[in-house]
Design a protein around this motif. Sequence first.
Motif, PDB file in Angstrom:
ATOM      1  N   GLU A 183       0.750  -1.240   0.046  1.00  0.00           N
ATOM      2  CA  GLU A 183       0.109  -0.150  -0.141  1.00  0.00           C
ATOM      3  C   GLU A 183       0.855   1.201  -0.055  1.00  0.00           C
ATOM      4  O   GLU A 183       0.268   2.447  -0.373  1.00  0.00           O
ATOM      5  CB  GLU A 183      -0.943   0.068   1.191  1.00  0.00           C
ATOM      6  N   THR A 185       3.142   3.933  -1.069  1.00  0.00           N
ATOM      7  CA  THR A 185       3.849   4.602  -2.348  1.00  0.00           C
ATOM      8  C   THR A 185       4.969   5.677  -1.935  1.00  0.00           C
ATOM      9  O   THR A 185       4.565   6.630  -1.399  1.00  0.00           O
ATOM     10  CB  THR A 185       2.583   5.223  -3.328  1.00  0.00           C
ATOM     11  N   ASP A 187       7.295   8.709  -2.527  1.00  0.00           N
ATOM     12  CA  ASP A 187       7.309   9.999  -3.217  1.00  0.00           C
ATOM     13  C   ASP A 187       8.346  10.913  -2.685  1.00  0.00           C
ATOM     14  O   ASP A 187       9.068  10.574  -1.780  1.00  0.00           O
ATOM     15  CB  ASP A 187       5.779  10.661  -3.329  1.00  0.00           C
TER      16      ASP A 187
END
Length: 332
Positions: A183, A185, A187
Amino acid sequence: MFRQILCVAVTLAAVQAAGELTILHSPESVTFRGEEELSQTVMTEVFTAALGNTPKLRSSWDGMAINDIFDLPEAVVVVAVEGVKSIESPSGKHYPLIEDESEETTWQALSGRLEERDKSKTLIRINLEDGVDALGQSVLGELKVTPIDESSLKSLSVKNKWDREFLEQTQLLDALTKKVSQEITVDDKADLYWFVVSALPAVIDAHRDQPAAVKEAFAILNNALSRLSSAFMDAYKGKVIIAAFTNDASHARHTRAAGDEVTRSIDNITVADVNPSKEYDETYPVMFTIFLWFGVAFVFSLIAICITIADMDPGRDSIIYRMTSNRMKKDN
C-alpha cells in the motif's frame, strides 16, 4: 522555605526519565549517538529536524547528527508502547526518555508540524487497542489477521484475557506489516507512521510471579517490531527512521498533577521559557540555500576574473592598453 524546596524536589523527581526511546534503524545521512536523556517534546523536534523541517524549540540535546542534508530520510516510523519503562530490545540505540506529555500529544505536535509544511503528506496513526473490527479496513487497506498459533506459546495462553489481547495486538501489527509493501507509495514528500501498543502492562501485571511469561511477551513484541522495521526499510530502501518509545500514561498524569501542586504552593517562583528560538518562515531553508550558493559562486567568479586580468598581456588589443594608452602618450 523548606516547603518550597520540598515541592521543587517532588517536581524534579516526578519528571525524571521513566521511559525509553529506542532507535531501531536510521539511514546513513542521520547518525544517533551517545546516551543522553531527552524529553518527548524534544523528541518531536528531533524527528522534525531529521525530516528536513526547522525545529521550533531550541534544545541542547546532541544525540542526533545530520550528515547529509541532501539525502534526508523520507519517512519516520514510530511505535509507542504504553505502560512500560522499556521494550527491552536487544538491538538499536537506547536513550532515557522523560515523559512530559502523553503519547497522543506528541503525535499531534509532530504530525501538525509536518502538515504545516505540506498538507499532502502521509500522516497515519493507528491505535492497535481498537482491534481488528475497528481497523479491518484501515488506511493501509483491508487487514487479514492470522490466527494465533497456540502451539508456539510457552508461558502465555490465549485463555488468559490479558494475554489474548496482547497477542491480538501483535497479530494486528503483523497484518499491518504485510500491507507496507503493498500500500505504501514512496514519493518526494516525508511521511509519518505512528502505531500504539497498549496491552503489554496488563500482561506484566497478570504474570508478576511468572517472569518467563513476561520475558516471552517482550520477545514476541520485539520480533513483531523487527518484522515491521524490515518491511519499512524495504519500502523506503533504507531511507527511513524507525523508533519505538515507552510512555506510561499514568506517570505522565502524576507528573502534571505534581507540577500543578507546586504552582499552587510556591507563589514567588516564576517559570520562564529559557533560550526560546526564533521562528522562521517555511521558505527560510530555500532562500538560505539560494543565497548561500549564489554567494559561493559569486566569490569564485570574482577570484577567477581577478586572476584572468592579472595574467592578461597588456597589448594593443587588450582593455588594459586601451585604458592606459592615452596616459602613457601624455606622460611621454
